[in-house]
Design a protein around this motif. Structure first.
Motif, PDB file in Angstrom:
ATOM      1  N   LYS A   1       0.827  -1.191   0.000  1.00 53.54           N
ATOM      2  CA  LYS A   1       0.000   0.000   0.000  1.00 53.54           C
ATOM      3  C   LYS A   1       0.857   1.236   0.000  1.00 53.54           C
TER       4      LYS A   1
ATOM      5  N   ALA B   1       0.870   3.800  -2.964  1.00 53.88           N
ATOM      6  CA  ALA B   1       0.450   5.166  -2.686  1.00 53.88           C
ATOM      7  C   ALA B   1       1.535   6.111  -3.157  1.00 53.88           C
TER       8      ALA B   1
ATOM      9  N   THR C   1      -1.719   6.308 -13.742  1.00 49.44           N
ATOM     10  CA  THR C   1      -1.940   6.650 -12.327  1.00 49.44           C
ATOM     11  C   THR C   1      -3.291   7.351 -12.149  1.00 49.44           C
TER      12      THR C   1
ATOM     13  N   ILE D   1      -5.998   4.712 -12.235  1.00 50.67           N
ATOM     14  CA  ILE D   1      -6.047   3.946 -10.984  1.00 50.67           C
ATOM     15  C   ILE D   1      -6.744   4.761  -9.896  1.00 50.67           C
ATOM     16  N   ARG D   2      -6.414   6.039  -9.887  1.00 53.00           N
ATOM     17  CA  ARG D   2      -7.048   6.924  -8.901  1.00 53.00           C
ATOM     18  C   ARG D   2      -8.565   6.965  -9.123  1.00 53.00           C
TER      19      ARG D   2
ATOM     20  N   LEU E   1     -10.407   4.724 -10.548  1.00 50.49           N
ATOM     21  CA  LEU E   1     -11.005   3.429 -10.188  1.00 50.49           C
ATOM     22  C   LEU E   1     -11.159   3.290  -8.671  1.00 50.49           C
ATOM     23  N   GLY E   2     -10.337   4.013  -7.949  1.00 50.19           N
ATOM     24  CA  GLY E   2     -10.432   3.979  -6.495  1.00 50.19           C
ATOM     25  C   GLY E   2     -11.638   4.747  -5.983  1.00 50.19           C
ATOM     26  N   ASP E   3     -12.172   5.626  -6.794  1.00 49.69           N
ATOM     27  CA  ASP E   3     -13.341   6.408  -6.376  1.00 49.69           C
ATOM     28  C   ASP E   3     -14.145   6.761  -7.628  1.00 49.69           C
TER      29      ASP E   3
ATOM     30  N   ARG F   1     -16.875   1.068 -15.073  1.00 44.73           N
ATOM     31  CA  ARG F   1     -15.637   0.528 -14.504  1.00 44.73           C
ATOM     32  C   ARG F   1     -14.884  -0.286 -15.558  1.00 44.73           C
TER      33      ARG F   1
ATOM     34  N   THR G   1      -5.717  -5.986  -7.265  1.00 45.90           N
ATOM     35  CA  THR G   1      -6.486  -4.754  -7.411  1.00 45.90           C
ATOM     36  C   THR G   1      -5.700  -3.877  -8.384  1.00 45.90           C
TER      37      THR G   1
ATOM     38  N   MET H   1      -4.481  -0.972  -8.074  1.00 44.26           N
ATOM     39  CA  MET H   1      -3.310  -0.344  -7.428  1.00 44.26           C
ATOM     40  C   MET H   1      -2.171  -1.334  -7.273  1.00 44.26           C
ATOM     41  N   GLU H   2      -2.543  -2.520  -6.827  1.00 47.47           N
ATOM     42  CA  GLU H   2      -1.497  -3.502  -6.591  1.00 47.47           C
ATOM     43  C   GLU H   2      -0.920  -4.015  -7.906  1.00 47.47           C
TER      44      GLU H   2
END
Ligand SMILES: C[S@@+](CC[C@H](N)C(=O)[O-])C[C@H]1O[C@@H](n2cnc3c(N)ncnc32)[C@H](O)[C@@H]1O
Length: 738
Positions: free
Chosen positions: A74, A78, A240, A243-244, A246-248, A259, A289, A291-292
């Motif tokens: 993480k 991040a 990036t 990904i951001r 997709l996080g919100d 999505r 995920t 991010m990962e």
């Protein structure tokens, strides 16, 4: 590998003792300028804080200690997302882990230098058997960290060499050796972190502006229309951003975009940016995920730490460390989890050409390559089979753990690689090892069986070692992900059938790959669990290091015990991607039933005349181990008729199903495509290839079976028989293509 201290002497190193250490320390503190850091550190360490400093130093390190786990991921991701405009090269420190809680003293990892590997175990990885295989490293032993489910019978200390007593002297030595380096890296890391935090703040401020919904599709469309070569910097930014989003998705997504739209764009961008085929990018992406996944792809761009394994048949780690330090190598113990691993940070000399290397005092070996042997936990005097052994990192580790007692059969299907294996065995002084050059699918247990333990470090696609072999990014196609697991299933069944379940000390086997895909790992294990209810998954004994295997994946459910398998990832543990599964054999492998093709021999695919005859005899005539198959609590299991051999037809069905699904995903009608006359479509070509491969595999199997030496040693599979009926059936066009 970067430049380190200059080599000071070339003669044989003096044995390490306390006085030598002090001498070295003094000499080093007197060194001017370039060594100032080290000198200062050393002086500091000699003050009242010495103990603390020496303990701390190894924890904070370069490119990512192997500790870590999800916290690190993480953090790293991040950081990535914040530092989105940094060039790729900078990501070397992506996975740095300052998590000192887990694996506190057992960091495992770190350094690098691929070039060191060049003249060693990794240089002849090509051209193995009939499917592409993957290269793996070597291995080493581990000792006290290994605890096995049969530990009561075999207390750990019996496994370990005198090297274990490692202790303060060695720790001080190595800590002092890398302390300067560690400090420098800490400073760099702090600076980067501050920078990342700053960027994070700025980025968060922007993102929080109401209505700020980055339109990642606009860029993509423009670039596409203009037919421009991708701007890597923009691409990275878009990755990036996506990904951001997709996080919100709710707050950041564009109206009308789902999505799936974002995920597809992201996979496409990852594929372009990192140079993967879209197929492989998607397959790997789906493991994580978003991010990962980003962290994983990033980690594949940087080399893993360089690690060497002390060969305890020739020396001990302390002496080796001293000898190499004297030659200008900056190193430290790989972590408390290993008594024989040394992580190399810098070296003024090529590690594959030192006198110690030539004398067999160590072998270059990736840290994760230690793990399967640690899980195998060989016990002195055992008979061990290493089914796919070249170039021998793991074989020689096994041999060392056996202390040259017992016997290791080191087999590999590739002749050139088997030669390399022999070279390593000689260099490292393994005297309990016999090398064979056989196709393990058919040779075992027919040629030899009844082993106390078996290691199957299987040929694989190599998706765990992309940093070492970037060609995997483009060379592995859909066919590979069908054919290689097919082979792995065959090999694993043969491995199981080669174990003596009634071994007093063992009865275990370990399956490992250096691939991260589910098809090559959990799915293979699941297959054999169904075919062989006489095995069960047991704890690897590798502790919490790594992650649990998947118990479900994309709608597929696996045995709950799949949790006991271990997965290792470059971005989480800073080691090569690896999978390790330990199995315990609880009863004999299947007995051929009257009029059936069940049986261990069938699993090997052997099908000669005598087999056919044997099949027609009563099962009771067959010499087999009749020990009942017991469950964990001792309950005798009713295995019914579920027991079975490797099933070509079933596998063909599985492959054909995957092919049909693939075509459907592409929006094609599988019936229309697959029923076209030969050579009219890509799918036809593939289907034909598969058939041909399967047939030639069978032919090869038959040839080898015919010439294979029959042995008395096999506990499970004395009579080797395969019904000719079955053979004919699988020679027919694949059912699944109907
Ligand atoms: C991942 S590498 C093994 C690395 C090795 N265990 C080590 O630690 O050095 C896989 C090996 O499997 C061998 N192989 C491929 N197909 C095989 C087969 N059917 N039977 C035996 N070995 C096979 C390849 O030649 C290759 O050396």
């Amino acid at each position: 590998m970067g430049k380190g201290r200059r080599m000071k002497k070339q003669g044989p190193p003096a044995p390490l003792d306390e006085s030598t250490i002090s001498l070295i320390k003094k000499r080093k503190s007197a060194e001017p300028d370039t060594k100032t850091d080290l000198g200062k550190k050393r002086r500091r360490a000699e003050t009242e804080d010495e103990e603390t400093v020496l303990k701390e130093a190894p924890k904070k390190k370069v490119n990512g200690a192997v500790n870590g786990g999800s916290k690190d991921v993480k953090k790293a991701v991040a950081k990535e997302l914040k530092t989105k405009n940094k060039p790729v090269e900078k990501k070397a420190k992506l996975v740095e882990s300052d998590d000192e809680d887990s694996w506190e003293d057992e960091d495992m990892s770190g350094s690098e230098g691929d070039e060191m590997m060049e003249n060693d175990e990794f240089d002849d990885l090509d051209g193995v058997s009939d499917v592409s295989m993957d290269s793996e490293d070597d291995e080493d032993d581990e000792e006290d960290s290994v605890w096995d489910s049969d530990e009561e019978d075999h207390p750990r200390q019996t496994m370990f060499s005198d090297d274990e007593d490692l202790s303060d002297a060695e720790e001080k030595l190595t800590a002092a050796n890398i302390e300067g380096l560690s400090k420098k890296l800490d400073a760099q890391k702090r600076a980067e972190q501050e920078e990342a935090e700053q960027e994070l703040k700025e980025s968060a401020m922007q993102t929080n502006i109401a209505g700020d919904r980055p339109d990642v599709f606009a860029d993509a469309d423009e670039a596409g229309k203009a037919g421009l070569a991708p701007d890597m910097q923009l691409l990275r930014t878009r990755i990036t951003d996506t990904i951001r989003i997709l996080g919100d998705l709710k707050s950041l997504g564009q109206p009308g975009k789902s999505r799936t739209d974002y995920v597809n764009l992201l996979i496409q961008d990852i594929s372009t940016y990192y140079g993967y085929t879209p197929f492989l990018a998607e397959k790997l992406f789906n493991l994580f995920t978003p991010m990962e996944a980003f962290a994983f792809f990033e980690a594949n761009e940087t080399p893993r730490p360089v690690v060497i394994r002390t060969n305890t048949l020739r020396t001990n780690r302390r002496s080796l460390a001293q000898a190499l330090i004297n030659r200008g190598v900056v190193l430290e113990p790989v972590g408390k989890w290993s008594k024989v691993g040394l992580q190399v940070f810098e070296s003024a000399v090529p590690l594959g050409a030192t006198p110690e290397y030539l004398a067999g005092h160590y072998i270059l070996q990736a840290a994760s390559s230690f793990l399967p042997v640690m899980a195998l936990a060989p016990q002195p005097n055992e008979r061990i089979l290493d089914m796919a052994a070249a170039p021998g990192g793991k074989t020689t580790y096994i041999s060392a753990l056996l202390r040259n007692t017992g016997c290791v059969i080191a087999n590999d299907a590739s002749k050139p690689r088997a030669k390399g294996l022999i070279g390593n065995i000689h260099r490292l002084g393994c005297k309990n090892t016999i090398v064979t050059n056989l196709d393990a699918r058919t040779a075992f247990p027919k040629a030899m069986g009844g082993f106390d333990r078996v290691l199957l470090d299987a040929p694989c696609t190599g998706t765990g070692v992309i940093s070492k072999d970037p060609s995997v990014k483009t060379s592995k196609n859909e066919r590979d992900f069908l054919a290689i697991p097919h082979m792995q299933r065959q090999l694993l069944l043969a491995a199981i059938d080669s174990v003596d379940h009634s071994s007093k000390t063992g009865g275990y086997l370990v399956y490992s790959t250096c691939s991260v895909t589910v098809e090559e790992n959990e799915a293979v294990v699941q297959y054999v669990l169904r075919k062989r209810p006489n095995v069960k998954i047991v704890d690897t004994g590798l502790g919490d290091f790594g992650s649990e295997g998947f118990i479900s994946y994309m709608g597929k459910q696996f045995d709950p015990k799949m949790k006991l398998t271990r997965r290792y990832f470059p971005h989480r543990e800073n080691v090569d991607g690896f999978f390790v599964c330990k199995l315990k054999k609880t009863g004999p492998s299947p007995v051929p039933k009257k009029g059936s093709v069940d049986g261990a021999a069938a699993a090997t695919g052997s099908a000669d005349k005598s087999d056919k005859d044997a099949t027609s005899t009563d099962a009771d005539d067959v010499m087999v181990d009749k020990t009942p198959i017991a469950d964990e609590d001792g309950t005798v299991m009713d295995v019914g008729g579920a027991f079975g051999p490797f099933d070509e037809d079933e596998d063909a069905e599985r492959i054909a199903r995957a092919e049909r699904n693939r075509l459907r995903r592409k929006g094609l009608n599988p019936k229309a495509v697959l029923n076209k006359p030969k050579g009219k479509s890509e799918a036809d070509g593939k289907s034909k290839d598969k058939k041909t491969e399967s047939q030639s595999e069978k032919k090869e199997t038959e040839t080898k079976s015919a010439s294979s030496e029959k042995t008395k040693n096999s506990t499970d599979s004395k009579p080797v028989k395969v019904k000719s009926k079955d053979k004919k059936k699988s020679d027919k066009p694949k059912r699944a293509e109907k």
